[in-house]
Design a protein around this motif. Sequence first.
Motif, PDB file in Angstrom:
ATOM      1  N   ARG A 137       0.826  -1.223   0.000  1.00  0.00           N
ATOM      2  CA  ARG A 137       0.000   0.000   0.000  1.00  0.00           C
ATOM      3  C   ARG A 137       0.852   1.263   0.000  1.00  0.00           C
ATOM      4  NH1 ARG A 137      -1.690  -2.870   4.194  1.00  0.00           N
ATOM      5  NH2 ARG A 137      -1.128  -1.214   5.667  1.00  0.00           N
ATOM      6  N   GLN A 138       2.024   1.194   0.620  1.00  0.00           N
ATOM      7  CA  GLN A 138       2.961   2.324   0.696  1.00  0.00           C
ATOM      8  C   GLN A 138       2.322   3.552   1.342  1.00  0.00           C
ATOM      9  OE1 GLN A 138       5.665   3.016  -2.606  1.00  0.00           O
ATOM     10  NE2 GLN A 138       4.882   1.209  -3.678  1.00  0.00           N
ATOM     11  N   THR A 139       1.613   3.319   2.429  1.00  0.00           N
ATOM     12  CA  THR A 139       0.922   4.417   3.124  1.00  0.00           C
ATOM     13  C   THR A 139       1.542   4.740   4.484  1.00  0.00           C
ATOM     14  OG1 THR A 139      -0.649   2.818   4.060  1.00  0.00           O
ATOM     15  CG2 THR A 139      -1.272   3.922   1.995  1.00  0.00           C
ATOM     16  N   ALA A 174       9.704  -6.985   2.259  1.00  0.00           N
ATOM     17  CA  ALA A 174       9.029  -7.119   3.555  1.00  0.00           C
ATOM     18  C   ALA A 174       8.427  -5.780   3.979  1.00  0.00           C
ATOM     19  CB  ALA A 174      10.025  -7.608   4.609  1.00  0.00           C
ATOM     20  N   GLY A 175       9.175  -4.695   3.777  1.00  0.00           N
ATOM     21  CA  GLY A 175       8.664  -3.374   4.115  1.00  0.00           C
ATOM     22  C   GLY A 175       7.438  -3.013   3.304  1.00  0.00           C
ATOM     23  N   LEU A 176       7.444  -3.335   2.023  1.00  0.00           N
ATOM     24  CA  LEU A 176       6.289  -3.039   1.173  1.00  0.00           C
ATOM     25  C   LEU A 176       5.073  -3.853   1.597  1.00  0.00           C
ATOM     26  CD1 LEU A 176       7.954  -2.835  -2.369  1.00  0.00           C
ATOM     27  CD2 LEU A 176       7.103  -0.943  -0.968  1.00  0.00           C
ATOM     28  N   PHE A 177       5.266  -5.121   1.933  1.00  0.00           N
ATOM     29  CA  PHE A 177       4.162  -5.952   2.418  1.00  0.00           C
ATOM     30  C   PHE A 177       3.568  -5.379   3.705  1.00  0.00           C
ATOM     31  CE2 PHE A 177       5.901  -9.687  -0.074  1.00  0.00           C
ATOM     32  CZ  PHE A 177       4.773  -9.836  -0.880  1.00  0.00           C
ATOM     33  N   LEU A 178       4.417  -4.711   4.503  1.00  0.00           N
ATOM     34  CA  LEU A 178       3.952  -4.094   5.748  1.00  0.00           C
ATOM     35  C   LEU A 178       3.306  -2.735   5.521  1.00  0.00           C
ATOM     36  CD1 LEU A 178       7.037  -4.994   7.978  1.00  0.00           C
ATOM     37  CD2 LEU A 178       4.708  -5.900   8.246  1.00  0.00           C
ATOM     38  N   LEU A 180       4.902  -0.011   4.178  1.00  0.00           N
ATOM     39  CA  LEU A 180       5.824   1.119   4.207  1.00  0.00           C
ATOM     40  C   LEU A 180       5.969   1.699   2.809  1.00  0.00           C
ATOM     41  CD1 LEU A 180       8.729  -0.307   6.419  1.00  0.00           C
ATOM     42  CD2 LEU A 180       6.564   0.713   7.152  1.00  0.00           C
ATOM     43  N   ASP A 181       6.220   3.019   2.732  1.00  0.00           N
ATOM     44  CA  ASP A 181       6.498   3.578   1.415  1.00  0.00           C
ATOM     45  C   ASP A 181       7.859   3.066   0.942  1.00  0.00           C
ATOM     46  OD1 ASP A 181       8.714   5.764   1.708  1.00  0.00           O
ATOM     47  OD2 ASP A 181       7.332   6.236   3.339  1.00  0.00           O
ATOM     48  N   ARG A 182       8.060   3.013  -0.366  1.00  0.00           N
ATOM     49  CA  ARG A 182       9.203   2.329  -0.953  1.00  0.00           C
ATOM     50  C   ARG A 182      10.533   2.905  -0.480  1.00  0.00           C
ATOM     51  NH1 ARG A 182       8.248   3.371  -5.847  1.00  0.00           N
ATOM     52  NH2 ARG A 182       6.753   1.711  -6.255  1.00  0.00           N
TER      53      ARG A 182
END
Length: 276
Positions: A137-139, A174-178, A180-182
């Motif tokens: 979601r990158q939010t 992993a960050g993107l799945f969580l 986090l913005d890229r």
Amino acid sequence: MSWLQVVVLSVLQGLTEFLPVSSSGHLAIASRVFFDDDAGASFTAVSQLGTEAAVLLYFARDIVRIVKAWFNGLFVSAHRNADYWLGWWVIIGSIPIGIAGLLFKDEIRTGARNLWLVATALIVFSAVIAAAEYYGRQTRHVEQLTWRDSVVVGVAQCLALVPGVSRSGATISAGLFLGLDRELAARFGFLLAIPAVFASGLFSLPDAFAPVGEGMSASGPQLLVSTLIAFVVGFAAVAWFLRFLVRHSMYWFVGYRVVLGAVVLILLGTGVVAAT
């Protein structure tokens, strides 16, 4: 190890360390394709000291700010801002790979460098990177990071112990799945890599001179030059990659990984290159 091998592999290390394409996988492939022998996990780990030094320099202001905030927050609760907690998240996130690295150190230096495994990892993990880009979601931003995020990204970093996966590919995915913005996912992954890579490089330094398992030996001057080359090339690469991620996705690297993995599988299947 010849000086040509040192220069070629060090430039390759600097170029690929921060890209989601696996620097250790590239070094294993290039060693066997062009030099008919494996440079070894220890030489790879030591050359990574140069690229991590590049990260230290590139993120110097951020690191100093985080360290100051962490120490200030330890004694004054009112000073516990986002940088203070980020310091804790880096510490917590570094624990999984430290444990995994010690438990599987022998496998990392031997069986994990089999080119069948490397090529397969390049292709299979491409799907993970693509899925992370599609579903992420990158939010979420740095103020929203939690200890759970650090544990998840830290566990994902353990996958980088398998050449072909990619440390940055695993942590950014992993960050993107969580959510986090890229750019944050990339920056957090790079910060998380600093303790792990420096510990691995220093631990592997004696073995790089005289490998106890697979791999070629290197002299002191060769390791020093390798580290310097990886530092210079790596600094340019990390600066470019972070600018690239602001405007582009990681889909660009997915296709490259699949093509490279397929080519290596063909070379292995036809007997052109040996797997070990």
